[in-house]
Design a protein around this motif. Structure first.
Motif, PDB file in Angstrom:
ATOM      1  N   ARG A  60       0.834  -1.206   0.000  1.00  0.00           N
ATOM      2  CA  ARG A  60       0.000   0.000   0.000  1.00  0.00           C
ATOM      3  C   ARG A  60       0.862   1.247   0.000  1.00  0.00           C
ATOM      4  O   ARG A  60       0.644   2.185  -0.773  1.00  0.00           O
ATOM      5  CB  ARG A  60      -0.923  -0.037   1.231  1.00  0.00           C
ATOM      6  N   GLY A  61       1.884   1.271   0.851  1.00  0.00           N
ATOM      7  CA  GLY A  61       2.784   2.421   0.891  1.00  0.00           C
ATOM      8  C   GLY A  61       3.551   2.596  -0.405  1.00  0.00           C
ATOM      9  O   GLY A  61       3.698   3.714  -0.915  1.00  0.00           O
ATOM     10  N   VAL A  62       4.036   1.475  -0.946  1.00  0.00           N
ATOM     11  CA  VAL A  62       4.773   1.526  -2.212  1.00  0.00           C
ATOM     12  C   VAL A  62       3.884   2.068  -3.326  1.00  0.00           C
ATOM     13  O   VAL A  62       4.290   2.933  -4.113  1.00  0.00           O
ATOM     14  CB  VAL A  62       5.294   0.119  -2.586  1.00  0.00           C
ATOM     15  N   ARG A  63       2.639   1.589  -3.384  1.00  0.00           N
ATOM     16  CA  ARG A  63       1.721   2.035  -4.440  1.00  0.00           C
ATOM     17  C   ARG A  63       1.441   3.524  -4.348  1.00  0.00           C
ATOM     18  O   ARG A  63       1.387   4.225  -5.360  1.00  0.00           O
ATOM     19  CB  ARG A  63       0.405   1.245  -4.363  1.00  0.00           C
ATOM     20  N   PHE A  64       1.260   4.017  -3.115  1.00  0.00           N
ATOM     21  CA  PHE A  64       0.977   5.449  -2.968  1.00  0.00           C
ATOM     22  C   PHE A  64       2.145   6.290  -3.471  1.00  0.00           C
ATOM     23  O   PHE A  64       1.963   7.200  -4.287  1.00  0.00           O
ATOM     24  CB  PHE A  64       0.683   5.794  -1.502  1.00  0.00           C
ATOM     25  N   HIS A  65       3.334   5.987  -2.976  1.00  0.00           N
ATOM     26  CA  HIS A  65       4.492   6.806  -3.345  1.00  0.00           C
ATOM     27  C   HIS A  65       4.833   6.675  -4.831  1.00  0.00           C
ATOM     28  O   HIS A  65       5.150   7.676  -5.487  1.00  0.00           O
ATOM     29  CB  HIS A  65       5.686   6.448  -2.464  1.00  0.00           C
TER      30      HIS A  65
END
Length: 292
Positions: free
Chosen positions: A204-209
């Motif tokens: 989720r964090g990777v996708r956002f950034h």
């Protein structure tokens, strides 16, 4: 490999909160999972056959409005078994306990798995970029970050890169990407922080950034961030044990997103800088988790 990749794509669809009718492209998935478009195409066909996606001739694949159960219920893969073995291999790799190269016979015996389970785990690891098959003999595992210091260094590189990407003159965040990012953050705030797996939280964090950096219009920013995300993956998983900080991270993500949608990129860049600085500060608090 098809089942394992299909399960990953399914998790991506669910975890990102993709709306019904969202267009799913093979090229984007191939880049995300570091595979060719051919296995992605096979996985998309499987997901369409199971009702997760709708295939429209000459248009592609779209998220279905059918209510879909879990990946396990769809028979895509035995995710719990695969995930458990995945994390055992990851921990052994972090501690330098894996021989290099490691034969499939060694891995099968060490982790007490079937050939099918091992293939699924190794396919996932290969897709993530930290192992590759050796010609004629076993698997080699790529160097990964193993210390809190090295993880902090990656955040300092991101601190130099990511806020700058938001200031590119070609920056454009489309409304569909913004909506997808917002839905994923709200889903976590509504309870998924406590229930999602460590790898789902990481993704989720990777996708956002990657989504907000990818909107810069400069592919070199995105490629640099993707390389960093690959090598920090294993330590990031371990850091997910402590989830207290995730509510603040989600709220900061939403603030950055709102500023970008209002085209206040200078303010968004400063907010992103503060967000990454907070993460670096938090690394000191969870240092015992990273060094155990």
């Amino acid at each position: 490999m098809t089942d394992g990749l299909a399960a990953q794509i399914f998790d991506h669809i669910q975890g990102s909160g993709l709306a019904v009718g969202t267009h799913i492209t093979a090229q984007e998935l191939a880049e995300r999972f570091s595979v060719s478009r051919f296995p992605v195409g096979q996985a998309l066909q499987l997901l369409a056959a199971k009702g997760v996606l709708i295939h429209e001739r000459n248009r592609g694949y779209f998220v279905s409005d059918a209510k879909t159960p879990s990946a396990e219920a769809l028979g895509l893969a035995r995710r719990d078994d695969i995930t458990e073995v995945y994390f055992r291999i990851a921990e052994d790799h972090l501690h330098g306990r894996l021989p290099d190269p490691a034969s499939e016979a060694y891995l099968k015996e060490t982790y007490t798995v079937t050939k099918a389970q091992l293939n699924a785990v190794l396919s996932r690891i290969a897709q993530e970029g930290w192992a590759e098959r050796r010609p004629g003999y076993g698997w080699s595992f790529s160097p990964m970050l193993t210390t809190p210091e090295s993880l902090e260094q990656t955040y300092r590189v991101r601190l130099a890169l990511e806020p700058a990407a938001l200031l590119e003159p070609t920056y454009r965040l489309d409304s569909e990407t913004a909506a997808r990012c917002r839905e994923a953050e709200l889903r976590l705030l509504n309870g998924a922080i406590e229930t999602d797996s460590a790898d789902a939280l990481h993704e989720r964090g990777v996708r956002f950034h990657e989504a907000i950096i990818g909107a810069s219009g400069n592919p070199f920013f995105l490629e640099a961030v993707r390389r960093i995300n690959r090598v920090r993956r294993l330590l990031s998983y371990r850091s997910m044990i402590d989830r207290k900080r995730y509510r603040q991270q989600c709220e900061e993500h939403l603030q950055i997103l709102e500023l970008l949608e209002r085209r206040k990129n200078e303010d968004a860049s400063q907010a992103l800088r503060r967000h990454l600085e907070h993460t670096i500060e938090n690394l000191q608090e969870i240092r015992p988790i990273l060094t155990r």
